[in-house]
Scaffold this active site. Structure first.
Site, PDB file in Angstrom:
ATOM      1  N   GLU A  30      -8.268 -19.026   6.728  1.00 27.28           N
ATOM      2  CA  GLU A  30      -9.250 -19.415   5.729  1.00 27.28           C
ATOM      3  C   GLU A  30      -9.824 -18.166   5.049  1.00 27.28           C
ATOM      4  O   GLU A  30      -9.997 -18.122   3.829  1.00 27.28           O
ATOM      5  CB  GLU A  30     -10.370 -20.238   6.395  1.00 27.28           C
ATOM      6  CG  GLU A  30     -11.568 -20.558   5.516  1.00 27.28           C
ATOM      7  CD  GLU A  30     -11.231 -21.439   4.322  1.00 27.28           C
ATOM      8  OE1 GLU A  30     -10.099 -21.955   4.265  1.00 27.28           O
ATOM      9  OE2 GLU A  30     -12.090 -21.586   3.432  1.00 27.28           O
ATOM     10  N   TYR A  31     -10.111 -17.134   5.842  1.00 28.79           N
ATOM     11  CA  TYR A  31     -10.596 -15.872   5.290  1.00 28.79           C
ATOM     12  C   TYR A  31      -9.587 -15.328   4.272  1.00 28.79           C
ATOM     13  O   TYR A  31      -9.939 -14.916   3.167  1.00 28.79           O
ATOM     14  CB  TYR A  31     -10.822 -14.865   6.421  1.00 28.79           C
ATOM     15  CG  TYR A  31     -11.317 -13.517   5.942  1.00 28.79           C
ATOM     16  CD1 TYR A  31     -10.413 -12.515   5.620  1.00 28.79           C
ATOM     17  CD2 TYR A  31     -12.669 -13.255   5.801  1.00 28.79           C
ATOM     18  CE1 TYR A  31     -10.853 -11.275   5.164  1.00 28.79           C
ATOM     19  CE2 TYR A  31     -13.119 -12.033   5.337  1.00 28.79           C
ATOM     20  CZ  TYR A  31     -12.209 -11.044   5.024  1.00 28.79           C
ATOM     21  OH  TYR A  31     -12.647  -9.830   4.565  1.00 28.79           O
ATOM     22  N   LYS A 113       2.471  -6.519  14.868  1.00 27.95           N
ATOM     23  CA  LYS A 113       1.081  -6.407  14.456  1.00 27.95           C
ATOM     24  C   LYS A 113       0.220  -6.959  15.586  1.00 27.95           C
ATOM     25  O   LYS A 113       0.162  -8.165  15.828  1.00 27.95           O
ATOM     26  CB  LYS A 113       0.804  -7.176  13.167  1.00 27.95           C
ATOM     27  CG  LYS A 113      -0.631  -7.003  12.691  1.00 27.95           C
ATOM     28  CD  LYS A 113      -0.828  -7.542  11.292  1.00 27.95           C
ATOM     29  CE  LYS A 113      -2.201  -7.188  10.744  1.00 27.95           C
ATOM     30  NZ  LYS A 113      -3.317  -7.698  11.539  1.00 27.95           N
TER      31      LYS A 113
HETATM   32  S1  IVH Z   1      -1.242   0.072  10.101  1.00 21.78           S
HETATM   33  C1  IVH Z   1      -2.597   1.995   6.447  1.00 21.78           C
HETATM   34  N1  IVH Z   1       0.073  -0.989  12.095  1.00 21.78           N
HETATM   35  O1  IVH Z   1      -4.049  -4.550  11.461  1.00 21.78           O
HETATM   36  C2  IVH Z   1      -2.152   1.134   7.526  1.00 21.78           C
HETATM   37  N2  IVH Z   1      -2.084  -1.803  11.625  1.00 21.78           N
HETATM   38  O2  IVH Z   1      -4.969  -5.191   8.519  1.00 21.78           O
HETATM   39  C3  IVH Z   1      -3.210   0.802   8.480  1.00 21.78           C
HETATM   40  N3  IVH Z   1      -2.828  -3.545  13.183  1.00 21.78           N
HETATM   41  O3  IVH Z   1      -6.730  -2.403  10.814  1.00 21.78           O
HETATM   42  C4  IVH Z   1      -2.874  -0.098   9.561  1.00 21.78           C
HETATM   43  N4  IVH Z   1      -1.035  -3.570  14.434  1.00 21.78           N
HETATM   44  O4  IVH Z   1      -6.275  -3.180  13.204  1.00 21.78           O
HETATM   45  C5  IVH Z   1      -1.047  -0.997  11.378  1.00 21.78           C
HETATM   46  N5  IVH Z   1       1.350  -1.798  13.851  1.00 21.78           N
HETATM   47  C6  IVH Z   1       0.227  -1.804  13.153  1.00 21.78           C
HETATM   48  C7  IVH Z   1      -0.837  -2.657  13.462  1.00 21.78           C
HETATM   49  C8  IVH Z   1      -1.980  -2.638  12.674  1.00 21.78           C
HETATM   50  C9  IVH Z   1      -2.217  -4.077  14.249  1.00 21.78           C
HETATM   51  C10 IVH Z   1      -4.159  -3.932  12.694  1.00 21.78           C
HETATM   52  C11 IVH Z   1      -5.114  -2.795  12.531  1.00 21.78           C
HETATM   53  C12 IVH Z   1      -5.406  -2.722  11.081  1.00 21.78           C
HETATM   54  C13 IVH Z   1      -5.082  -4.117  10.636  1.00 21.78           C
HETATM   55  C14 IVH Z   1      -4.603  -4.072   9.214  1.00 21.78           C
END
Ligand code: IVH
Length: 663
Positions: A30-31, A113
């Site tokens: 939703e966000y 992720k």
């Molecule tokens: S890269 C510039 N890699 O997802 C790139 N983020 O919406 C910055 N996250 O704030 C993030 N797994 O908390 C990156 N393999 C991953 C990730 C990851 C989780 C989270 C992280 C970030 C958010 C991005």
């Protein structure tokens, strides 16, 4: 303009709830929709973009309770792709911006992720000196002490690590630890964490590091901030540097040639999602070449060189139509929300568990409410929270029914759990109660295993435990699949053999809540007979050392339930002997019991036997009637025996009588 302003207000509030308070009110999906819509409107009307729009920054202000740390390089976040088409679009955009043709292949790095909390770890001369949360992207909270409690964060890097290294990664709580913590919280009556991410965020943002240390948090690193001395030329080299320095990098990271391979990677990861011990919400695709990354650059909210290609969301919102109460095989009553069907985590759900009354009351879920539901891995869907702002007028709080919705027996409560007290006959608990009744340490009916119980229940032969002695006849069994003369004879033999259980086994077999083997032995020794036990009130039971108020109530309620009494009667008339505990035979042990003797006894004369009964508080009758509790049949028992049999009285032999009177 009106819609933009409304969206900004709403998104800002959700940012605050999510980033500052760790207690979001809406599912991520939703966000994302709100953010999407705002981005769309701002793209169509660029004049209306203001510097304070949520699209122009990352999160919200950190709490004042922790010190703050300014990130040398801002910690930006990722744009999302929700479908394959959007992932392909991302790839096309990358190529366009780089002046490449549609046939060209970009080299990507695929990463899981993680669904946790982004942190930055700063190492100077190989030593962990500072750690922070992402905060608003520019300034985060100083959570150094708490991060030091995370086992997988090295306090010192390996030799030859760069003089300055800023590592970025995601702190998370493994799923088994998350479930364990919530189980413990449930037992202590504390509010449950909505999901592992909230649990991880709550743990890292604890003012007391001891609390954090007790939570087995973990980390995977996925990027660099400032590094001195080494100049990687690809993202993969950055990850190698992290690994070489002693930091943890997810093992599922993979180099991918072209977007098709990247889409495949996403799908494989999604298929694997439920088998991992941590929560993933997507795959991150990053352009591997750092040179290309620099050329692509960053727009305010996210880099142009990476995308979060999300999995189907596991949280959504929907409306509660009504709340039903289900009865589990152990008799536990579970409130279940019946929902307007909603697509979550790849399936449509129409029901979600509300666990127990405490949880319903804590979340205050009512019919008519709009709620957030979650489907996490193999876990049954559950209601996370109510959106109070959407509650219609005139809703009523939920109440547990006073009677079992399946069988109508009284409902009792032990700690947070309500359960049905009609264990001996409640259809919801039937198979389980029969299994327990027949088990080795209870009535020990050899050969009446789970499969057979299943078969007999399905065939309608067993509707309560007493039916074992009434309906399992050669006649009835012959008609069932797989039953031959020999196996029938064996089963009937062991059923017959089980008809004279030791009292403690019989008590245990009834499956009274809180009465395990030990308690059953205690009750048998103390009260000597089922009848005595049945007469007891709570106070009488509480006088016995080791019996607590919950067990006392549970026992009283069990024998107060008419449905259970019917089954006990039925057991008796089917020939199950409710024996008397040897050890309990003392003054008054036979009080209120009427005995009738027929035939010749070998160790007593008739008068000796009668005197014995009377000395123990019992009564000796001279004629057969319904009032007689035990007919003691000796050698060559005559017409009294036949009459007793006709009346369905309990008939015992001399050996059993001797046990009762302790001779
Ligand atoms: S890269 C510039 N890699 O997802 C790139 N983020 O919406 C910055 N996250 O704030 C993030 N797994 O908390 C990156 N393999 C991953 C990730 C990851 C989780 C989270 C992280 C970030 C958010 C991005």
């Amino acid at each position: 303009m009106a819609e933009i302003s409304r969206l900004r207000g709403e998104i800002n509030r959700h940012n605050y709830l999510y980033y500052v308070l760790d207690s979001p009110e809406v599912p991520d999906a939703e966000y994302d929709r709100l953010m999407r819509r705002l981005e769309e409107l701002e793209a169509a009307f660029p004049d209306l973009v203001t510097p304070d729009s949520p699209t122009q920054r990352v999160g919200a202000k950190p709490l004042a309770a922790f010190g703050t740390i300014k990130h040398t390089i801002p910690m930006i976040s990722l744009a999302n792709a929700l479908t394959r088409d959007e992932a392909l679009e991302f790839d096309a955009r990358v190529k366009r911006q780089l002046g490449l043709g549609p046939e060209d292949k970009i080299e990507y790095v695929g990463e899981p992720k993680m669904d946790g909390l982004a942190v930055e770890l700063i190492y100077e001369d190989g030593v962990f000196v500072r750690g922070s949360t992402r905060g608003d992207g520019e300034v985060g909270e100083d959570v150094t002490q708490n991060l030091k409690t995370v086992r997988s964060i090295p306090l010192r890097l390996t030799k030859n690590a760069p003089r300055l290294l800023e590592a970025r990664g995601e702190v998370f709580l493994p799923l088994d630890a998350f479930r364990k913590i919530n189980r413990e919280r449930e037992e202590r009556g504390e509010p449950l964490f909505a999901n592992p991410r909230n649990a991880a965020a709550g743990s890292i943002r604890q003012l007391d590091p001891k609390v954090t240390a007790a939570r087995p948090l973990d980390i995977f690193c996925y990027g660099l901030g400032v590094v001195e001395g080494v100049v990687p030329s690809t993202h993969l080299e950055s990850l190698e540097l992290l690994k070489k320095s002693g930091l943890r990098v997810n093992p599922f990271v993979k180099l991918l040639h072209g977007i098709e391979a990247a889409v495949e990677y996403h799908d494989e990861l999604e298929a694997r999602r439920d088998s991992l011990n941590y929560e993933l919400d997507g795959a991150v695709l990053k352009v591997n070449s750092l040179d290309l990354q620099r050329r692509l650059g960053v727009i305010t909210r996210s880099p142009r060189w990476a995308i979060a290609y999300k999995f189907v969301p596991k949280q959504e919102w929907t409306r509660v139509i009504r709340i039903e109460v289900g009865v589990g095989r152990t008799g536990a009553l579970t409130p279940v929300a019946i929902l307007e069907p909603v697509f979550v985590g790849g399936v449509t759900i129409e029901r979600a568990t509300l666990h127990n009354l405490d949880e319903v009351e804590r979340k205050d879920v009512r019919p008519g409410d709009t709620v957030i539901v979650q489907r996490a891995g193999d876990v049954i869907p559950e209601v996370l929270e109510v959106i109070m702002a959407k509650r219609p007028p005139n809703t009523e709080p939920f109440r547990m029914p006073p009677a079992c919705p399946v069988c109508g027996a009284a409902v009792d409560r032990v700690k947070a759990i309500h359960y049905c007290t009609g264990g001996l006959q409640c259809p919801a608990q039937l198979k389980e109660s029969i299994r327990h009744f027949a088990s080795k340490r209870a009535m020990d009916i050899e050969g009446l295993g789970d499969k057979h119980i299943e078969q007999f229940v399905e065939a309608g032969l067993l509707k309560d435990v007493a039916d074992i002695f009434v309906n399992l006849t050669a006649e009835n069994l012959k008609n069932l699949a797989k039953w031959k003369d020999k196996s029938i004879a064996n089963l009937l033999g062991s059923i017959e053999k089980s008809k004279q259980p030791a009292l403690e086994r019989l008590i245990y077999a009834l499956g009274i809540k809180g009465v395990g083997e030990h308690m059953a032995r205690l009750l048998a020794k103390r009260f000597g007979s089922i009848e005595k036990l049945m007469e007891m009130d709570e106070q009488g039971l509480l006088n016995v050392h080791e019996i607590g108020p919950e067990t006392a109530r549970s026992i009283v309620d069990f024998f107060r339930e008419p449905r259970n009494l019917d089954v006990l009667e039925k057991l008796k008339s089917a020939g199950v002997v409710f024996g008397i505990e040897e050890g309990a035979a003392g003054k008054g042990a036979l009080s209120g019991k009427v005995f009738l003797f027929t035939g010749a006894l070998s160790s007593f004369t008739r008068d000796e036997a009668k005197d014995l009964v009377e000395s123990l508080g019992g009564e000796a009758a001279s004629s057969v009637s319904k009032k007689v509790d035990f007919v003691v049949a000796g050698e060559e028992a005559g017409s009294k025996y036949d009459k007793a049999k006709k009346l369905g009285l309990t008939i015992i032999n001399e050996e059993q009588f001797r046990k009762m009177v302790g001779r």
